[in-house]
Design an enzyme around this catalytic site. Structure first.
Site, PDB file in Angstrom:
ATOM      1  N   ASP A  20       0.819  -1.299   0.041  1.00 49.65           N
ATOM      2  CA  ASP A  20       0.045  -0.006  -0.006  1.00 49.65           C
ATOM      3  C   ASP A  20       0.934   1.173  -0.142  1.00 49.65           C
ATOM      4  OD1 ASP A  20      -2.030  -1.745   0.490  1.00 49.65           O
ATOM      5  OD2 ASP A  20      -1.900  -1.578   2.550  1.00 49.65           O
ATOM      6  N   GLU A 180     -11.403   0.449  -3.206  1.00 53.50           N
ATOM      7  CA  GLU A 180     -10.647   1.181  -2.137  1.00 53.50           C
ATOM      8  C   GLU A 180      -9.718   1.814  -2.217  1.00 53.50           C
ATOM      9  OE1 GLU A 180      -8.728  -2.263   0.046  1.00 53.50           O
ATOM     10  OE2 GLU A 180      -9.011  -3.374  -1.888  1.00 53.50           O
TER      11      GLU A 180
END
Length: 514
Positions: A20, A180
């Site tokens: 991420d 997301e």
């Protein structure tokens, strides 16, 4: 001015469990931060001047007040952060899953002085900030509740967390499941919303849309997804997505994203990975107001070896790790499992030794065992340490571990039972624990432990003299892979030292890439 010369660089740019990624530029300095989940300290800070070589310089969340990980489940804790720089301040927002939710911290110095968390009353995960030209600050999150799935937005004060507007649904994404990782940008007079979709597994992808208004409506990019490996037949890189994008100091554009390297080799095909989700880099150019990610002829894809107009020349970097414990502070590469009990970790620089005080908390518990480890950065490494188990308490054990989480770890250790001291190999797989004991060893003696790894096996050895090693056993690499866990997990393997139910001394810890 756009720099046109292209240089070769290697992916992943940050190897081992570093998922991420979020990227930020300040002048000619570039910073990346990553998720840290149940590990402490939280949110690593990497720095680069050329985008290809990255140095770990510190962490954002370094106290329990900032990062409460008490008894969080595996792969809970700190989810995807976003890093932004505005008017002399660095801002990092993230989610502490299993605790209080979304928060922001800020600092004028990226390596020091981060604030206490400013909590934001907005649900969801993967928060992101946009500082608009008109002074407004937008805060986006991803919500997965059934019937309410989507990307949500509000305006707020980033120093206090006070919301200036009600939370509103912004979009449900570009058609992929689990929209997301939202990042909202203002480029070329338009608002761009970049999303991770398809789930963070083998259908992962990155999409983008744009609008004239931050609240939409948004039009999707005609060539979405802008990056994905879901149909890649080579399978040396998979699961690409959850990206962040920026323009460098020379006017060139780049995307960083996560991806995995499966343990597939020339002899077998398996969609499994043990190193965790890693950080990759791709060049970006623009056509008709839309980003094109990747090299010409290979758009939307990553390669292990790529070319791009980097802002500086890449260097060969030694990624080996070693520690003779001669310093009075722990090296930055080390992490603890959840919030550590500091009294259980003692550096002894005069003796070049680390003392670990093991408690009743074991590696197989959802708690804070006495553990100190580093990320495994490549498939083939050699890990070594010298250890002496000091206490003769029955049930004591200490040694080296290849650790994925509480349900999946292989441990080579020195233990104590009624008959005396011994060396053993322990395996924890799901709720099954097995131990293979070897020779008894002399009380108070130093024992040398070694782990050799590759894409198929972790192999375990010990020595009484540091030269002649005895093979103790092996464990399948597949046993430490994300895909086999009983709950959804997002981390990677650590190589670490541990102690349980007693005190042990450690010397000369190293993890070298073969």
């Amino acid at each position: 001015m756009v720099q046109e010369s292209h240089m070769e660089y290697k992916n992943p740019i940050i190897s081992g469990y570093n998922p991420d990624p979020t990227i930020c530029r300040v002048g000619e300095d570039y910073y990346i931060m990553n998720s840290s989940f149940e590990y402490f300290p939280g949110v690593p800070i990497y720095h680069s001047r050329n985008l290809a070589n990255w140095e770990l310089q510190g962490y954002v969340l370094t106290s329990k007040n900032q990062l409460d990980l008490d008894k969080v489940a595996p792969s809970k804790g700190i989810y995807a952060p976003t890093l932004r720089y505005h008017n002399g301040y660095f801002f990092m927002c993230t989610t502490n899953v299993g605790k209080k939710g979304n928060f922001i911290v800020y600092s004028k110095d990226i390596l020091h002085g981060w604030s206490e968390p400013v909590w934001v009353e907005q649900e969801g995960i993967d928060p992101s900030l946009l500082f608009d030209d008109d002074g407004k600050v937008y805060f986006c999150t991803a919500v997965f509740d059934a019937g309410r799935e989507g990307i949500y937005i509000c305006e707020l004060n980033p120093f206090t967390g006070e919301k200036y507007t009600q939370t509103k649904l912004l979009t449900k994404g570009c058609g992929g499941k689990y929209a997301e990782g939202p990042h909202l940008y203002k480029w070329f007079g338009k608002y761009y919303l970049m999303l991770a979709e398809g789930g963070t597994e083998y259908g992962h992808m990155e999409t983008i849309m744009r609008s004239d208004n931050p609240y939409g409506p948004y039009e999707p990019c005609p060539h979405n997804p802008i990056i994905t490996h879901r149909n890649d037949m080579k399978e040396d890189i998979m699961c690409t997505g959850h990206g962040d994008m920026m323009e460098d100091a020379n006017g060139n554009w780049w995307l960083v994203c996560l991806g995995i390297r499966p343990i597939t080799n020339e002899n077998r095909r398996v969609l499994l990975h043990n190193l965790g989700r890693e950080t990759f880099l791709a060049p970006v150019h623009w056509e008709d107001g839309w980003p094109i990610v990747g090299m010409p002829g290979k758009e939307g894809m990553l390669e292990l070896n790529m070319k791009g107009a980097l802002p500086g020349k890449p260097e060969e970097v030694n990624r080996d790790f070693s520690d003779d414990f001669s310093g009075d502070q722990f090296k930055l590469a080390y992490n603890f499992l959840r919030n550590p009990q500091e009294k259980d970790y003692q550096l002894c620089p005069e003796e070049k030794c680390l003392k670990l005080h093991g408690t009743k908390v074991t590696l197989s518990m959802e708690d804070s065992p006495t553990f100190l480890g580093i990320r495994q950065k490549e498939f083939t490494v050699t890990a070594e340490v010298k250890i002496r188990l000091n206490e003769g308490k029955e049930g004591s054990r200490a040694g080296l571990t290849a650790y994925y989480n509480k349900s999946f770890h292989y441990d080579i250790y020195v233990g104590k039972k009624q008959e005396g001291f011994y060396v053993a190999l322990g395996k924890q797989l799901f709720d099954v624990q097995t131990d293979v004991a070897a020779d008894n060893v002399e009380e108070g003696s130093w024992i040398y432990l070694k782990i050799l790894t590759d894409k198929e096996f972790y192999r375990f050895y010990y020595s009484l003299n540091g030269q002649d090693y005895i093979y103790l056993g092996q464990g399948l690499t597949a046993g430490l892979c994300t895909e086999i866990t009983e709950t959804m997990t997002f981390t990677g393997v650590y190589i670490g030292m541990f102690a349980e139910n007693g005190e042990a001394e450690f010397k000369d810890f190293s993890v070298r890439i073969v």
